[in-house]
Design a protein around this motif. Structure first.
Motif, PDB file in Angstrom:
ATOM      1  N   VAL A   7       0.870  -1.179   0.000  1.00 23.08           N
ATOM      2  CA  VAL A   7       0.000   0.000   0.000  1.00 23.08           C
ATOM      3  C   VAL A   7       0.905   1.227   0.000  1.00 23.08           C
ATOM      4  N   THR A   8       0.770   2.076  -1.022  1.00 20.10           N
ATOM      5  CA  THR A   8       1.700   3.182  -1.205  1.00 20.10           C
ATOM      6  C   THR A   8       0.975   4.516  -1.234  1.00 20.10           C
ATOM      7  N   ASP A   9       1.103   5.272  -0.158  1.00 18.91           N
ATOM      8  CA  ASP A   9       0.646   6.665  -0.076  1.00 18.91           C
ATOM      9  C   ASP A   9      -0.798   6.837  -0.546  1.00 18.91           C
ATOM     10  N   ILE A  10      -1.702   5.991  -0.051  1.00 20.63           N
ATOM     11  CA  ILE A  10      -3.083   6.085  -0.525  1.00 20.63           C
ATOM     12  C   ILE A  10      -3.821   7.248   0.140  1.00 20.63           C
ATOM     13  N   GLN A  11      -4.669   7.867  -0.650  1.00 21.42           N
ATOM     14  CA  GLN A  11      -5.524   8.981  -0.229  1.00 21.42           C
ATOM     15  C   GLN A  11      -6.969   8.564  -0.487  1.00 21.42           C
ATOM     16  N   THR A  12      -7.820   8.731   0.508  1.00 20.90           N
ATOM     17  CA  THR A  12      -9.223   8.335   0.370  1.00 20.90           C
ATOM     18  C   THR A  12     -10.131   9.389   0.979  1.00 20.90           C
ATOM     19  N   TYR A  13     -11.174   9.724   0.235  1.00 16.80           N
ATOM     20  CA  TYR A  13     -12.214  10.635   0.715  1.00 16.80           C
ATOM     21  C   TYR A  13     -13.488   9.849   0.996  1.00 16.80           C
ATOM     22  N   ILE A  14     -14.207  10.287   2.018  1.00 17.27           N
ATOM     23  CA  ILE A  14     -15.580   9.826   2.230  1.00 17.27           C
ATOM     24  C   ILE A  14     -16.443  11.082   2.185  1.00 17.27           C
ATOM     25  N   LYS A  43      -8.078   3.452  10.347  1.00 14.13           N
ATOM     26  CA  LYS A  43      -7.723   2.037  10.163  1.00 14.13           C
ATOM     27  C   LYS A  43      -8.778   1.284   9.352  1.00 14.13           C
ATOM     28  N   THR A  44     -10.043   1.444   9.741  1.00 14.50           N
ATOM     29  CA  THR A  44     -11.121   0.768   9.018  1.00 14.50           C
ATOM     30  C   THR A  44     -11.198   1.259   7.578  1.00 14.50           C
ATOM     31  N   THR A  45     -11.056   2.563   7.376  1.00 13.81           N
ATOM     32  CA  THR A  45     -11.079   3.107   6.015  1.00 13.81           C
ATOM     33  C   THR A  45      -9.938   2.537   5.186  1.00 13.81           C
ATOM     34  N   THR A  46      -8.809   2.263   5.820  1.00  9.48           N
ATOM     35  CA  THR A  46      -7.690   1.645   5.109  1.00  9.48           C
ATOM     36  C   THR A  46      -8.076   0.268   4.572  1.00  9.48           C
ATOM     37  N   LEU A  47      -8.687  -0.565   5.412  1.00  6.96           N
ATOM     38  CA  LEU A  47      -9.111  -1.889   4.953  1.00  6.96           C
ATOM     39  C   LEU A  47     -10.164  -1.774   3.857  1.00  6.96           C
ATOM     40  N   ARG A  48     -11.114  -0.882   4.037  1.00  6.82           N
ATOM     41  CA  ARG A  48     -12.178  -0.702   3.045  1.00  6.82           C
ATOM     42  C   ARG A  48     -11.625  -0.158   1.727  1.00  6.82           C
ATOM     43  N   SER A  49     -10.566   0.636   1.821  1.00  7.24           N
ATOM     44  CA  SER A  49      -9.933   1.149   0.599  1.00  7.24           C
ATOM     45  C   SER A  49      -9.227   0.034  -0.162  1.00  7.24           C
ATOM     46  N   ILE A  50      -8.564  -0.859   0.570  1.00 13.80           N
ATOM     47  CA  ILE A  50      -7.914  -2.004  -0.079  1.00 13.80           C
ATOM     48  C   ILE A  50      -8.948  -2.852  -0.816  1.00 13.80           C
ATOM     49  N   ASP A 202       2.871 -10.035  13.995  1.00 12.35           N
ATOM     50  CA  ASP A 202       4.304 -10.125  13.691  1.00 12.35           C
ATOM     51  C   ASP A 202       4.884  -8.721  13.473  1.00 12.35           C
ATOM     52  N   THR A 203       4.191  -7.933  12.664  1.00  8.53           N
ATOM     53  CA  THR A 203       4.628  -6.583  12.313  1.00  8.53           C
ATOM     54  C   THR A 203       3.499  -5.613  12.623  1.00  8.53           C
ATOM     55  N   PHE A 204       3.840  -4.398  13.044  1.00  4.39           N
ATOM     56  CA  PHE A 204       2.810  -3.398  13.296  1.00  4.39           C
ATOM     57  C   PHE A 204       3.064  -2.144  12.463  1.00  4.39           C
ATOM     58  N   TYR A 205       1.969  -1.476  12.150  1.00  9.24           N
ATOM     59  CA  TYR A 205       2.002  -0.131  11.582  1.00  9.24           C
ATOM     60  C   TYR A 205       1.019   0.711  12.378  1.00  9.24           C
ATOM     61  N   ILE A 206       1.405   1.931  12.706  1.00 10.40           N
ATOM     62  CA  ILE A 206       0.521   2.853  13.412  1.00 10.40           C
ATOM     63  C   ILE A 206      -0.001   3.883  12.431  1.00 10.40           C
ATOM     64  N   ILE A 207      -1.317   4.095  12.470  1.00  9.60           N
ATOM     65  CA  ILE A 207      -1.970   5.118  11.656  1.00  9.60           C
ATOM     66  C   ILE A 207      -2.505   6.191  12.586  1.00  9.60           C
ATOM     67  N   ASP A 208      -2.236   7.440  12.258  1.00  8.08           N
ATOM     68  CA  ASP A 208      -2.703   8.561  13.070  1.00  8.08           C
ATOM     69  C   ASP A 208      -3.164   9.683  12.145  1.00  8.08           C
ATOM     70  N   ASP A 209      -4.410  10.115  12.332  1.00 11.28           N
ATOM     71  CA  ASP A 209      -4.982  11.176  11.484  1.00 11.28           C
ATOM     72  C   ASP A 209      -4.806  10.884   9.998  1.00 11.28           C
ATOM     73  N   GLY A 210      -5.032   9.629   9.626  1.00  9.58           N
ATOM     74  CA  GLY A 210      -5.007   9.261   8.218  1.00  9.58           C
ATOM     75  C   GLY A 210      -3.638   9.116   7.607  1.00  9.58           C
ATOM     76  N   ARG A 211      -2.601   9.041   8.429  1.00  9.18           N
ATOM     77  CA  ARG A 211      -1.236   8.913   7.921  1.00  9.18           C
ATOM     78  C   ARG A 211      -0.502   7.797   8.667  1.00  9.18           C
ATOM     79  N   SER A 212       0.427   7.150   7.976  1.00 10.64           N
ATOM     80  CA  SER A 212       1.300   6.166   8.620  1.00 10.64           C
ATOM     81  C   SER A 212       2.370   6.913   9.407  1.00 10.64           C
TER      82      SER A 212
END
Length: 235
Positions: A7-14, A43-50, A202-212
């Motif tokens: 996933v590379t620098d995705i931008q999503t609007y609702i 986080k949820t929007t990230t999964l829904r975007s994928i 195994d691996t974590f990523y933190i998302i804050d205010d729509g950014r990694s």
């Protein structure tokens, strides 16, 4: 280790709201990758975007070396990505059996073997096989939702907050199921329960205010008090 999802620098609007403003992460085959962050972080929007449920306006989603961000959700599902939504998505008027059969993409021997495995893992589903989904408990609905995604041959499962609202004993069962599924498929997990995230990830990523904003191996996070305090609200 092979990269399965990138996933590379995705931008999503609702609507008019710019929810994702630069989310990037990589998922290695055979791992459980956990997306962490406060409520409303994206986080949820990230999964829904994928999955194509919230269209990506900019950036790329690459699965098995193929860009999928312009595909329809059903096309993405056919590529081998299963989705367990936060609201479980159980059909209340259908029985457990019917809920599972509706989700089946095939009825071959491999699918039957996965179904047998998931019924062994979740004996309540076997017990209430002819019961309507609307009459199941919250934990049983979560089991059914996971089972529907697992029975198909998916290279990747996206699972959104499976422990939400569940009793501790049911959370343990869900953790056990994720460990079992990890032997067969790769998982991206959104989870607010920090103990569960630590137990299965195994691996974590933190998302804050729509950014990694942070990443690493999950065992490193236990020692990183600054990240936990700043982005997860864990003192």
């Amino acid at each position: 280790m092979t990269t399965l999802l990138d996933v590379t620098d995705i931008q999503t609007y609702i609507g008019q709201y710019h929810i994702l403003q630069g989310v990037s992460f990589t998922v290695k085959k055979g791992e459980v990758t956990v997306l962490l962050g406060r409520n409303g972080a994206g986080k949820t929007t990230t999964l829904r975007s994928i999955m194509g449920l919230n269209p990506v306006s900019e950036g790329r989603v690459t699965f098995n070396k193929e860009e999928i961000q312009r595909l329809a959700p059903y096309e993405i599902a056919r590529k081998g990505i299963g989705f367990v939504p936060e609201d479980q998505g159980v059909f209340g008027g259908l029985t457990v059996e019917e809920n599972i059969k509706v989700a089946m993409q095939n009825q071959d021997d491999a699918t039957k073997a996965r179904l047998d495995k998931v019924l062994d893992l979740f004996p309540d589903l076997k017990k209430y096989w002819k019961k309507q989904g609307g009459f199941l408990s919250g934990g049983q609905k979560q089991m059914l939702s996971i089972a529907r995604a697992y029975i198909n041959h998916n290279d990747l499962l996206l699972i959104d907050e499976p422990s939400k609202g569940l009793a501790p004993i049911v959370v343990e069962k869900v953790m056990e199921s994720i460990h079992e599924m990890k032997e067969q498929t790769t998982i991206v997990l959104v989870e607010q329960n920090f103990r569960m995230a630590m137990g299965v990830g195994d691996t974590f990523y933190i998302i804050d205010d729509g950014r990694s904003v942070g990443t690493g191996r999950i065992d490193e996070l236990a020692e990183n008090e600054e990240l936990k305090r700043k982005y997860l609200g864990i003192a």
